[in-house]
Design an enzyme around this catalytic site. Structure first.
Site, short mmCIF file in Angstrom:
data_model
loop_
_atom_site.label_atom_id
_atom_site.label_comp_id
_atom_site.label_asym_id
_atom_site.label_seq_id
_atom_site.Cartn_x
_atom_site.Cartn_y
_atom_site.Cartn_z
N SER A 1 79.39 -121.07 -86.43
CA SER A 1 80.56 -120.22 -86.64
C SER A 1 81.83 -121.06 -86.77
CB SER A 1 80.66 -119.19 -85.51
OG SER A 1 81.58 -118.17 -85.82
N ASP B 1 75.25 -110.68 -91.03
CA ASP B 1 76.51 -111.30 -90.61
C ASP B 1 77.52 -111.21 -91.74
OD1 ASP B 1 78.50 -112.91 -89.56
OD2 ASP B 1 77.34 -114.76 -89.68
N HIS C 1 75.18 -112.34 -86.33
CA HIS C 1 76.05 -113.46 -86.02
C HIS C 1 75.89 -113.84 -84.55
CE1 HIS C 1 79.58 -116.01 -86.67
NE2 HIS C 1 79.89 -115.72 -85.42
#
Length: 314
Positions: free
Chosen positions: A145, A245, A275
């Site tokens: 991320s 995601d 995610h």
């Protein structure tokens, strides 16, 4: 069923400290036994120390060292809350893992955390013996991320500043673009998966407001590496995305952009994954799928399987 596991709808701008406390309590409950040492390199000067926690696998199968930059929207997460994930990473890859505890926004907005991680990467590529690596080729950048964003940007910065880039990097559902508004984003996944599941459009916007308050600055390639005018000379790259995601399409677009610039790139979309799945327990199918691909990449094997993004797409 997946909506039952969606994150609570918090106003990150107001509640980020609450989120940090919640993460710390939860991580303490899951904290596994591990072998670790701590050291503090000097990435900038004698006044700035960036803590790094070093994890050894029980059975060492590779000499590579994974330098890990954690996620959390540049605002949450730390070396403790990601310890379970790093222990799992060490065990499932057989590699040592060096987890970097960079400064967080909003107390330290862009580019503070990025420069911390860049400094650590510079030290380890210049002095790989600090983490037991024989040479810089064994030092691999990994991030999920926001941490995937850091890994991508660090490789860009190293090339721009004339330093040795890593030979390999692993980007797990990375942030590569600045626009996550469903009305203006160029990516379909922002519209398809930005309202219901683990990470929402509003939450990403909150994170950006804290990390890069200046909206124009968000178009800087050091924030949005997909906008970099020249992506040549990058490491061999594995991009892992999650099907459900909102960051899925921008991660895969970054893989295509790297490939178009002449780099070696493999992408893999984990089906049914949300995610943040890399922090799930090791028995999770998403985690098993991802580490099967990561291990193949570390061995130099091609990414294969039904979950893989088609090769013609990259």
């Amino acid at each position: 069923m997946l909506r039952l596991f969606a994150a609570p709808r918090l106003n990150i701008r107001k509640d980020y400290e609450k989120v940090r406390r919640m993460q710390s309590r939860f991580a303490a409950l899951l904290m596994p036994p591990y072998r670790t040492s701590r050291w503090q390199p000097l990435p900038h000067d004698e006044h700035l120390h960036v803590p790094v926690r070093f994890f050894q696998p029980k059975v060492k199968r590779r000499e590579d060292v994974l330098v890990f930059f954690h996620g959390g929207g540049w605002v949450t997460g730390d070396i403790d809350t990601y310890t379970p994930a790093c222990v799992r990473m060490a065990e499932l890859t057989g590699c040592a893992v060096a987890s970097v505890n960079y400064r967080l926004a909003p107390e330290h907005p862009f580019p503070a955390g990025l420069e911390d991680c860049y400094g650590v990467a510079r030290v380890l590529l210049d002095e790989p013996h600090r983490v037991g690596a024989a040479d810089a080729g064994q030092v691999i950048l990994v991030g999920d991320s926001a941490g995937g964003n850091f890994a991508a940007v660090i490789s860009l910065l190293l090339r721009e500043r004339g330093y040795r880039p890593p030979d390999r990097q692993i980007l797990i559902y990375p942030v590569t673009h600045w626009d996550h508004d469903p009305d203006t984003s160029p990516f379909a996944s922002v519209r398809s998966h930005g309202g219901d599941y683990r990470l929402t459009n509003a939450e990403v916007e909150d994170y950006f407001d804290l990390y890069v308050p200046d909206r124009q600055q968000r178009r800087d390639p050091h924030v949005a590496p997909l906008l970099a005018p020249d992506l040549s000379g990058h490491p061999a790259t594995l991009v892992i995305t999650a099907e459900l995601d909102l960051l899925r399409d921008e991660g895969e677009a970054y893989g295509r952009a790297l490939a178009d610039a002449g780099n070696t790139v493999q992408t893999y979309r984990v089906e049914g994954a949300l995610h943040g799945f890399i922090s799930l327990p090791r028995f999770s199918q998403s985690v098993q799928d991802a580490y099967e691909v990561i291990n193949a990449f570390l061995d130099g094997d091609p990414v294969e399987g039904g979950h893989c993004t088609p090769r013609e797409a990259i």
